[in-house]
Design an enzyme around this catalytic site. Structure first.
Site, PDB file in Angstrom:
ATOM      1  N   ASP A 136       0.844  -1.190   0.000  1.00  0.00           N
ATOM      2  CA  ASP A 136       0.000   0.000   0.000  1.00  0.00           C
ATOM      3  C   ASP A 136       0.889   1.253   0.000  1.00  0.00           C
ATOM      4  OD1 ASP A 136      -3.224   0.535   0.920  1.00  0.00           O
ATOM      5  OD2 ASP A 136      -1.825   2.215   1.110  1.00  0.00           O
ATOM      6  N   ILE A 137       0.516   2.236  -0.796  1.00  0.00           N
ATOM      7  CA  ILE A 137       1.319   3.457  -0.929  1.00  0.00           C
ATOM      8  C   ILE A 137       1.294   4.294   0.352  1.00  0.00           C
ATOM      9  CG2 ILE A 137      -0.464   5.055  -1.819  1.00  0.00           C
ATOM     10  CD1 ILE A 137       1.592   5.824  -4.025  1.00  0.00           C
TER      11      ILE A 137
ATOM     12  N   GLY B 157     -15.956   2.788   3.437  1.00  0.00           N
ATOM     13  CA  GLY B 157     -14.781   3.643   3.240  1.00  0.00           C
ATOM     14  C   GLY B 157     -13.935   3.261   2.043  1.00  0.00           C
ATOM     15  N   GLN B 158     -14.553   2.574   1.078  1.00  0.00           N
ATOM     16  CA  GLN B 158     -13.806   2.182  -0.128  1.00  0.00           C
ATOM     17  C   GLN B 158     -13.465   3.424  -0.955  1.00  0.00           C
ATOM     18  OE1 GLN B 158     -15.890  -0.593  -2.683  1.00  0.00           O
ATOM     19  NE2 GLN B 158     -14.079  -0.958  -3.951  1.00  0.00           N
TER      20      GLN B 158
ATOM     21  N   HIS C  35     -10.199  -5.126  -3.458  1.00  0.00           N
ATOM     22  CA  HIS C  35      -8.867  -5.334  -2.882  1.00  0.00           C
ATOM     23  C   HIS C  35      -8.993  -5.789  -1.442  1.00  0.00           C
ATOM     24  CE1 HIS C  35     -10.021  -1.082  -2.647  1.00  0.00           C
ATOM     25  NE2 HIS C  35      -9.417  -1.034  -1.477  1.00  0.00           N
ATOM     26  N   LEU C  36      -8.130  -6.716  -1.096  1.00  0.00           N
ATOM     27  CA  LEU C  36      -8.063  -7.236   0.264  1.00  0.00           C
ATOM     28  C   LEU C  36      -6.830  -6.613   0.922  1.00  0.00           C
ATOM     29  CD1 LEU C  36      -8.797  -9.344   2.480  1.00  0.00           C
ATOM     30  CD2 LEU C  36      -7.710 -11.051   1.076  1.00  0.00           C
TER      31      LEU C  36
HETATM   32  P1  5GP Z   1      -9.735   1.482   0.267  1.00  0.00           P
HETATM   33  O1  5GP Z   1      -9.835   2.763   1.048  1.00  0.00           O
HETATM   34  O2  5GP Z   1     -10.420   1.593  -1.078  1.00  0.00           O
HETATM   35  O3  5GP Z   1     -10.149   0.260   1.019  1.00  0.00           O
HETATM   36  O4  5GP Z   1      -8.192   1.266   0.029  1.00  0.00           O
HETATM   37  C1  5GP Z   1      -7.487   1.785  -1.041  1.00  0.00           C
HETATM   38  C2  5GP Z   1      -6.021   1.695  -0.677  1.00  0.00           C
HETATM   39  O5  5GP Z   1      -5.272   1.862  -1.857  1.00  0.00           O
HETATM   40  C3  5GP Z   1      -5.568   2.786   0.305  1.00  0.00           C
HETATM   41  O6  5GP Z   1      -5.026   2.165   1.462  1.00  0.00           O
HETATM   42  C4  5GP Z   1      -4.531   3.560  -0.485  1.00  0.00           C
HETATM   43  O7  5GP Z   1      -3.441   3.983   0.303  1.00  0.00           O
HETATM   44  C5  5GP Z   1      -4.119   2.593  -1.568  1.00  0.00           C
HETATM   45  N1  5GP Z   1      -3.720   3.220  -2.815  1.00  0.00           N
HETATM   46  C6  5GP Z   1      -4.402   4.189  -3.495  1.00  0.00           C
HETATM   47  N2  5GP Z   1      -3.729   4.517  -4.611  1.00  0.00           N
HETATM   48  C7  5GP Z   1      -2.611   3.748  -4.641  1.00  0.00           C
HETATM   49  C8  5GP Z   1      -1.521   3.644  -5.555  1.00  0.00           C
HETATM   50  O8  5GP Z   1      -1.437   4.323  -6.578  1.00  0.00           O
HETATM   51  N3  5GP Z   1      -0.552   2.730  -5.246  1.00  0.00           N
HETATM   52  C9  5GP Z   1      -0.598   1.957  -4.121  1.00  0.00           C
HETATM   53  N4  5GP Z   1       0.406   1.105  -3.931  1.00  0.00           N
HETATM   54  N5  5GP Z   1      -1.615   2.025  -3.240  1.00  0.00           N
HETATM   55  C10 5GP Z   1      -2.606   2.909  -3.503  1.00  0.00           C
END
Ligand code: 5GP
Ligand code: ZN
Length: 124
Positions: free
Chosen positions: A40-41, A103-104, A110-111
């Site tokens: 995760d970034i 909170g997606q 994604h897991l």
């Molecule tokens: P969500 O909030 O949808 O469950 O999680 C999305 C996740 O994707 C977040 O934890 C966010 O930091 C990560 N993320 C978003 N954009 C990128 C990216 O460009 N690269 C990486 N490695 N992670 C990302």
């Protein structure tokens, strides 16, 4: 040609499809025909990586019966990679956020796998 590339690289406006296609760089952990995993970034724990299907499924609410094997593989691969990342002994958290109340923020299933410290519960 451009259209063909779009078909092969998934949804054209999806950042995770672009990561799978190598159009956006990522710290890849694992890849096979169906699954891709990367750090995760914006890590929320010492270990925080994402395991995603290559197939563009928007979220867990969109899973179809035909995706059952894929969903099972995703979870099992997350467990294997968690062990490789040092979480075997103390465990961690395996999370799927879905839609607005979940909170997606990225609309490609994604897991999250988090660990390396004790994590609070329940979520806020
Ligand atoms: P969500 O909030 O949808 O469950 O999680 C999305 C996740 O994707 C977040 O934890 C966010 O930091 C990560 N993320 C978003 N954009 C990128 C990216 O460009 N690269 C990486 N490695 N992670 C990302
Ligand atoms: Zn996608």
């Amino acid at each position: 040609m451009k259209r063909l590339r779009m078909l092969y690289s998934g949804m054209s406006n999806c950042i995770f499809c672009k990561i799978i296609a190598g159009e956006i760089p990522s710290k890849k952990i694992y890849e096979d025909d169906e699954i891709f995993a990367f750090h995760d970034i914006n890590p929320a724990a010492p270990v925080h990586f994402l395991v995603i299907p290559k197939k563009h499924i928007e979220n867990v609410m969109e899973l179809e019966p035909e995706d059952t094997m894929l969903a099972g593989r995703l979870l099992h691969k997350a467990q294997e990679l968690a062990c490789e990342q040092g979480l075997q002994e103390k465990g961690g958290r395996f999370v799927i956020n879905a839609k607005s109340h979940g909170g997606q923020t990225v609309d490609h299933l994604h897991l999250h796998v988090l660990g390396g410290r004790a994590l609070g519960w329940p979520p806020g």
